[in-house]
Design a protein around this motif. Structure first.
Motif, mmCIF file in Angstrom:
data_model
loop_
_atom_site.group_PDB
_atom_site.id
_atom_site.type_symbol
_atom_site.label_atom_id
_atom_site.label_comp_id
_atom_site.label_asym_id
_atom_site.label_seq_id
_atom_site.Cartn_x
_atom_site.Cartn_y
_atom_site.Cartn_z
ATOM 1 N N ALA B 99 0.859 -1.193 0.000
ATOM 2 C CA ALA B 99 0.000 0.000 0.000
ATOM 3 C C ALA B 99 0.890 1.237 0.000
ATOM 4 O O ALA B 99 1.972 1.243 0.594
ATOM 5 C CB ALA B 99 -0.891 -0.003 1.234
ATOM 6 N N GLU B 100 0.420 2.269 -0.660
ATOM 7 C CA GLU B 100 1.147 3.543 -0.692
ATOM 8 C C GLU B 100 1.254 4.099 0.724
ATOM 9 O O GLU B 100 0.335 3.961 1.536
ATOM 10 C CB GLU B 100 0.363 4.562 -1.535
ATOM 11 C CG GLU B 100 0.235 4.197 -3.002
ATOM 12 C CD GLU B 100 1.537 4.433 -3.749
ATOM 13 O OE1 GLU B 100 2.205 5.442 -3.465
ATOM 14 O OE2 GLU B 100 1.879 3.583 -4.599
ATOM 15 N N THR B 101 2.373 4.742 1.003
ATOM 16 C CA THR B 101 2.480 5.461 2.273
ATOM 17 C C THR B 101 3.374 6.671 2.033
ATOM 18 O O THR B 101 4.238 6.648 1.150
ATOM 19 C CB THR B 101 3.027 4.547 3.392
ATOM 20 O OG1 THR B 101 3.103 5.269 4.601
ATOM 21 C CG2 THR B 101 4.401 4.001 3.054
ATOM 22 N N ALA B 259 -6.154 -12.895 9.775
ATOM 23 C CA ALA B 259 -7.518 -12.815 9.240
ATOM 24 C C ALA B 259 -7.552 -13.397 7.827
ATOM 25 O O ALA B 259 -8.468 -14.127 7.460
ATOM 26 C CB ALA B 259 -8.001 -11.369 9.235
ATOM 27 N N LEU B 260 -6.522 -13.093 7.048
ATOM 28 C CA LEU B 260 -6.451 -13.612 5.674
ATOM 29 C C LEU B 260 -6.228 -15.116 5.646
ATOM 30 O O LEU B 260 -6.586 -15.792 4.691
ATOM 31 C CB LEU B 260 -5.290 -12.945 4.922
ATOM 32 C CG LEU B 260 -5.540 -11.538 4.393
ATOM 33 C CD1 LEU B 260 -4.223 -10.933 3.923
ATOM 34 C CD2 LEU B 260 -6.549 -11.569 3.249
ATOM 35 N N SER B 261 -5.631 -15.635 6.701
ATOM 36 C CA SER B 261 -5.296 -17.062 6.732
ATOM 37 C C SER B 261 -6.469 -17.902 7.215
ATOM 38 O O SER B 261 -6.269 -18.909 7.875
ATOM 39 C CB SER B 261 -4.099 -17.288 7.646
ATOM 40 O OG SER B 261 -2.982 -16.613 7.137
ATOM 41 N N GLY B 262 -7.664 -17.477 6.932
ATOM 42 C CA GLY B 262 -8.820 -18.298 7.306
ATOM 43 C C GLY B 262 -9.389 -17.939 8.657
ATOM 44 O O GLY B 262 -10.260 -18.626 9.173
ATOM 45 N N GLY B 263 -8.900 -16.853 9.271
ATOM 46 C CA GLY B 263 -9.430 -16.421 10.560
ATOM 47 C C GLY B 263 -10.887 -15.989 10.413
ATOM 48 O O GLY B 263 -11.346 -15.684 9.315
ATOM 49 N N VAL B 264 -11.581 -15.928 11.530
ATOM 50 C CA VAL B 264 -13.026 -15.703 11.470
ATOM 51 C C VAL B 264 -13.412 -14.246 11.178
ATOM 52 O O VAL B 264 -14.573 -13.952 10.927
ATOM 53 C CB VAL B 264 -13.718 -16.152 12.780
ATOM 54 C CG1 VAL B 264 -13.639 -17.652 12.911
ATOM 55 C CG2 VAL B 264 -13.106 -15.459 13.981
ATOM 56 N N LEU B 265 -12.452 -13.308 11.199
ATOM 57 C CA LEU B 265 -12.838 -11.901 11.048
ATOM 58 C C LEU B 265 -12.885 -11.397 9.606
ATOM 59 O O LEU B 265 -13.580 -10.436 9.303
ATOM 60 C CB LEU B 265 -11.883 -11.001 11.843
ATOM 61 C CG LEU B 265 -12.165 -10.929 13.347
ATOM 62 C CD1 LEU B 265 -11.278 -9.881 13.973
ATOM 63 C CD2 LEU B 265 -13.623 -10.637 13.643
ATOM 64 N N ALA B 266 -12.141 -12.056 8.695
ATOM 65 C CA ALA B 266 -12.004 -11.520 7.340
ATOM 66 C C ALA B 266 -13.353 -11.251 6.681
ATOM 67 O O ALA B 266 -13.536 -10.252 5.986
ATOM 68 C CB ALA B 266 -11.170 -12.470 6.486
ATOM 69 N N ASN B 319 -0.066 -4.264 7.994
ATOM 70 C CA ASN B 319 1.196 -3.751 7.491
ATOM 71 C C ASN B 319 0.920 -3.250 6.070
ATOM 72 O O ASN B 319 -0.233 -3.231 5.620
ATOM 73 C CB ASN B 319 2.292 -4.824 7.537
ATOM 74 C CG ASN B 319 1.941 -6.079 6.737
ATOM 75 O OD1 ASN B 319 1.030 -6.065 5.895
ATOM 76 N ND2 ASN B 319 2.641 -7.165 7.012
ATOM 77 N N ARG B 320 1.934 -2.885 5.324
ATOM 78 C CA ARG B 320 1.681 -2.334 3.979
ATOM 79 C C ARG B 320 1.194 -3.402 3.014
ATOM 80 O O ARG B 320 0.417 -3.116 2.105
ATOM 81 C CB ARG B 320 2.954 -1.652 3.451
ATOM 82 C CG ARG B 320 3.302 -0.389 4.227
ATOM 83 C CD ARG B 320 4.512 0.309 3.640
ATOM 84 N NE ARG B 320 4.283 0.735 2.264
ATOM 85 C CZ ARG B 320 5.251 1.200 1.468
ATOM 86 N NH1 ARG B 320 6.494 1.291 1.937
ATOM 87 N NH2 ARG B 320 4.986 1.574 0.244
ATOM 88 N N LYS B 325 -3.858 -5.545 0.115
ATOM 89 C CA LYS B 325 -4.842 -6.612 -0.162
ATOM 90 C C LYS B 325 -6.260 -6.182 0.182
ATOM 91 O O LYS B 325 -7.212 -6.523 -0.501
ATOM 92 C CB LYS B 325 -4.488 -7.862 0.644
ATOM 93 C CG LYS B 325 -3.338 -8.652 0.066
ATOM 94 C CD LYS B 325 -3.529 -10.134 0.296
ATOM 95 C CE LYS B 325 -2.478 -10.940 -0.450
ATOM 96 N NZ LYS B 325 -1.177 -10.901 0.231
ATOM 97 N N PHE B 326 -6.407 -5.430 1.302
ATOM 98 C CA PHE B 326 -7.738 -5.005 1.739
ATOM 99 C C PHE B 326 -8.120 -3.635 1.165
ATOM 100 O O PHE B 326 -9.193 -3.125 1.448
ATOM 101 C CB PHE B 326 -7.798 -4.941 3.274
ATOM 102 C CG PHE B 326 -7.964 -6.281 3.934
ATOM 103 C CD1 PHE B 326 -9.232 -6.769 4.241
ATOM 104 C CD2 PHE B 326 -6.861 -7.055 4.266
ATOM 105 C CE1 PHE B 326 -9.396 -7.998 4.866
ATOM 106 C CE2 PHE B 326 -7.018 -8.288 4.897
ATOM 107 C CZ PHE B 326 -8.281 -8.764 5.189
#
Lengths: 454, 461
Positions: B99-101, B259-266, B319-320, B325-326
């Motif tokens: 992501a841009e920063t 979260a991306l790895s299959g966690g319940v929050l994504a 992180n960036r 991704k999001f």
């Protein structure tokens, strides 16, 4: 950084000890460490990264008037930085208080050879070989079951070399290699996601079965999809090495360390010669186990590694000592001083904590269970009471055994009890021993453990 | 140092075709002490320095670290990292994007009232010994105590190929005190941690006497405690237990990588996953707190990140890479333990916002339950199963705090449990600790007291 040569490491250690003595240390010990680990990492189903970590440094321990000081530095190419570390160790000792139980650094003893701890292929490994290994593992997992998502894992290989010299004449050099591949995965079906299931293979040589790791991780994850609740009652458990390692580390292993015994922090205090476990339990801490993950020629103080019989058919035979704890009792160190590289002073730790297997096949062990649980991964073992051995942990997941066969998976099962009671209720051990960190053990069958279902 | 890093960054981009290069250097001084009973185990002083570099080549990460600032070693590390990344990229399906920063040029100096590196080692040893004396003096059944102390001072340098140049001072002071008591075959155990990014003045506020007495008295109190009944009960959780619950049971699920790895929050962003009483933050700005800093290890400014507002998921920690991704802004959660390892998504100070209940009001209406005041340890799984071991607990009988209970632990499913939070207190406290995720990070967690309608309590009775 290229690997430091044996002569370079030993000479640096010798010179450091000399400098410390000249500057006023009564005794001195220098430990030079170098390690390199190369790895490739898997994230969410693909290989996304590679790492190479090279670390080296020098730890120096000195005694002045029976007060001990320690300093370290990782700046080895500058003589003034090494000298500064010596001065820091001396100033730490001088700022400290004399310890009446300090009876000197260890004396020189002969070394036995540590077998199968070094594989030249690892020292020369090309990172692409690790990429290939990770790819084999990943493919094996995803081809085994489409519902399986590998979450993280990877393949790694590395070496460690160390040299130790002290003012009592100890001078040792040792090198070892290690390689590992591991995979963590979940299985997904509809809205259901399983807990993380995990497998790995770690060896001192570059002989890894990446395909087995991939397949087995996938099998475990897929089999965790179908869950049913279980009832609250006392039941039989088969503990796999994953569960054993967690449960023992924070309780039983704590209890056989001599410093804990001396401080009244061990449930085994005063119990040498007593029956503390079922007669199915024999445990040897074997610092020289061929190819063992913790095998080495000498320990963190330069004392030779050896075999120590801890529990023989349930009877407590001895404890684990470093130099300090041993001399406090007028005994000899058992070679169990461990270091976290050059960053720490030695402290008592197990080497290869070997729970003896039996000829019993795992199928036979399962067939002895009419109604019970097969336990892999535990959460919360680190919150066990380290002294009393009381534990209250969650098995995520656990597999229900009915009439000797796996019936279904269950989640969030709480297990509560006391490890020192549980080891008295071990009615059988299997023959499927494997290496896992400091543990070498087979599956074991424990009776009468409280299980709290939902 | 910044110039050395800039040259390495240029080499990665110009000679090896890196799309992005990030160079971190560190110089650190540490003092460590362990006192057991009245004995000083070796006092330790350490000096370390080193460089980490991370590159993106063909959409793949390459990382190398060396404990040296020797030019030859560093040049080799640049080549290692870039070549390894290239070798790894052969199997890549989805290239990594950042992501841009905003690029940042800054120099962050800290001026503590009492810099721990300027305090004599004798004084630090003296303080640890007097603390040990306090603990052993509380009651003759207190048989042992261990006091660990650490201070860390130093400087971090960060250069990226995008133009960021940050020099940032680091300071941590930390201590952990444990003690055990023994009577009639019962062993009990108690622990307390303190930590700050301010300075040695930490010990002016948290006096040694207070910490020592608290730890020792808890160990003694538990001697007469009974085991809990197993089963599902209504509970009041103390601020300390709320903290570990927010951190372990929820916080890890809100780390975008997990979260991306299959966690319940994504799949739950913007959805209601908790009762109205639940508002959570991960805050890197809390003054002097153990998890605070100005810039993370990717050069992103830290912030106060809203995770849940009134029960609705408001955001994750990024992180960036995960921010890209999001398609959101990075939140400044990329942290590396030291120069040896790569930055990963870590919590900072993670807590639940307070509400309006008094402690007595929380207890009201609980006929049979437990008050869990202080935790021993906690852990959670990506599927939302959590476990928290409790070191200080009491029965609740008819709305009143009753007898002490020992070796309890609680477990449940995080999201189910968050819906059962039916009241939160007006009190608030942050608790320093260390979080393990392959690397160690200094963090805080906390919140008010809360009431939960039902959790599974593990016990021996």
């Amino acid at each position: 950084m290229a690997m430091l040569e044996k002569d370079v490491m030993l000479t640096l250690a010798e010179k450091t000890v000399e400098t410390a003595l000249i500057k006023g240390a009564a005794e001195a010990e220098a430990y030079v460490y170098e390690g390199q680990a190369t790895s490739v990492g898997i994230e969410r189903g693909q290989i996304t990264k590679s790492n190479r970590i090279t670390d080296r440094g020098l730890g120096i321990r000195v005694a002045v008037n029976r007060a001990v000081g320690f300093a370290y530095t990782n700046i080895l190419d500058s003589q003034s930085a090494v000298e500064k570390a010596v001065i820091n160790a001396l100033s730490a000792a001088r700022a400290s208080k004399p310890d009446a139980d300090w009876n000197g650094l260890p004396e020189k003893r002969g070394y036995a050879t540590a077998e199968k701890t070094f594989d030249a292929r690892i020292a020369e490994l090309h990172p692409e070989e690790l990429v290939n290994l990770a790819a084999v593992m990943l493919d094996a997992a995803t081809n085994a079951d489409k519902r399986v998502l590998p979450v993280e894992g990877g393949a790694a290989a590395g070496y460690v070399t160390n040299a130790i010299v002290n003012s009592n004449g100890i001078s040792g050099f040792d090198k070892g290699t290690m390689s590992e591949c591991s995979l963590a995965a979940v299985a997904k079906e509809g809205n259901r996601v399983t807990p993380i299931c995990f497998e790995f293979n770690a060896e001192r040589s570059f002989n890894l079965d990446a395909e087995w790791v991939g397949k087995e991780t996938a099998r475990l994850a897929a089999s965790a999809l179908k869950t049913e609740p279980i009832e609250t009652k006392n039941t039989k458990l088969i503990l796999t090495q994953f569960a054993l390692q967690e449960l023992l580390y924070y309780t039983l292993i704590n209890a056989v360390k001599a410093d804990n015994v001396q401080r009244g922090q061990s449930a085994f205090k005063g119990k040498i010669g007593a029956q503390v476990a079922s007669e199915n339990i024999t445990i040897i801490d074997d610092g020289l186990f061929a190819g063992g993950l913790r095998t080495a020629t000498f320990d963190g103080e330069g004392t030779p590694r050896q075999k120590n019989l801890l529990i023989e058919k349930g009877i407590l035979r001895s404890f684990l000592y470093d130099n300090y704890a041993a001399k406090k009792e007028g005994k000899a160190s058992t070679g169990n001083a461990a270091r976290a590289g050059y960053l720490s002073t030695p402290s008592i730790e197990t080497t290869n904590f070997h729970l003896s297997p039996s000829p019993t096949a795992t199928e036979e062990l399962l067939s002895e269970v009419d109604d019970g649980l097969l336990v892999y991964y535990l959460q919360g073992a680190h919150s066990s009471n380290p002294v009393s051995g009381e534990f209250s942990v969650v098995a995520t997941p656990a597999w229900k055994i009915r009439k000797g066969e796996i019936a279904h998976c269950s989640r969030g099962v709480m297990l509560a009890g006391n490890i020192f009671e549980a080891i008295k209720n071990v009615t059988a051990v299997a023959g499927n021993e494997r290496k896992m960190g400091q543990l070498i053990a087979p599956w074991i069958l424990v009776e009468n453990v409280k299980v709290i279902g939902k | 140092m910044i110039d050395v890093l800039k040259k390495l960054s240029d080499a990665a981009v110009q000679n090896f075709g890196a799309e992005y290069a990030e160079l971190r250097a560190q110089r650190l001084n540490k003092t460590m002490l362990t006192v057991k009973e009245n004995r000083v185990e070796a006092a330790k002083q350490g000096i370390e320095e080193g460089i980490a570099l991370r590159v993106l080549v063909d959409g793949t990460w390459g990382f190398a670290s060396v404990g040296s600032i020797d030019t030859a070693a560093l040049t080799r590390a640049v080549s290692d990292a870039c070549r390894m990344a290239k070798a790894t990229s052969s199997r890549l399906k989805a290239p990594i994007k950042l992501a841009e920063t905003k690029t940042i040029e800054d120099c962050v100096q800290i001026k503590p009232k009492e810099n721990p590196s300027e305090i004599n080692l004798e004084d630090k040893i003296g303080a640890a010994l007097s603390l040990s004396k306090v603990i052993l003096g509380v009651d003759k059944r207190v048989k042992s105590c261990t006091v660990d102390y650490l201070d860390l001072t130093g400087t971090n340098y960060l250069v990226t190929s995008e133009g960021t140049r940050i020099t940032q001072d680091k300071l941590y002071v930390w201590s952990r005190v444990t003690s055990s008591a023994v009577s009639k075959g019962v062993f009990t155990f108690s622990r307390e941690e303190i930590g700050s990014t301010a300075g040695y003045e930490l010990f002016d506020a948290e006096t040694l006497e207070r910490i020592g007495e608290k730890v020792a008295k808890r160990a003694v109190e538990q001697l007469r405690a009974k085991p809990p009944k197993g089963g599902v009960f209504p509970v009041v959780l103390g601020s300390n237990v709320v903290g570990v619950f927010v951190h372990e049971a929820f916080g890890h699920l809100a780390e975008a990588d997990l979260a991306l790895s299959g966690g319940v929050l994504a799949n739950n962003l913007g959805k209601k996953i908790a009762s109205d009483k639940v508002t959570f933050y991960d805050d890197g700005t809390a003054k002097d707190a153990f998890g605070s800093f100005k810039y993370d290890d990717e050069g992103v400014p830290t912030q106060k990140t809203l995770l849940i507002k009134d029960g609705i998921v408001a955001g994750l920690m990024h992180n960036r890479e995960t921010a890209a991704k999001f398609n959101v802004e990075p939140t400044g959660n990329a942290r590396a333990e030291d120069f040896r390892v790569e930055p990963i998504i870590r919590m900072r100070n993670t807590y639940m916002a307070p509400r309006d209940h008094s402690f007595e009001e929380l207890l009201e209406g609980i006929r049979e339950g437990y008050y869990f005041k202080s935790f021993r340890g906690g852990q959670a799984n990506i599927d939302g199963t959590f476990q928290v071991g409790i070191q200080e607990a009491y029965e609740i009988v008819k709305g009143e705090v009753g007898e002490p209970v020992r070796n309890a632990s609680i477990s449940g499913n995080t999201l189910e449990t968050l819906f059962k939070v039916d009241a939160a207190g007006k009190d608030f406290q942050l608790w320093p600790g260390r979080c393990g995720k392959g690397q160690t990070a200094f963090v805080c967690d906390g919140g008010p007291h809360i009431r939960v309608r039902g959790v599974t309590v593990g016990g021996n009775a």
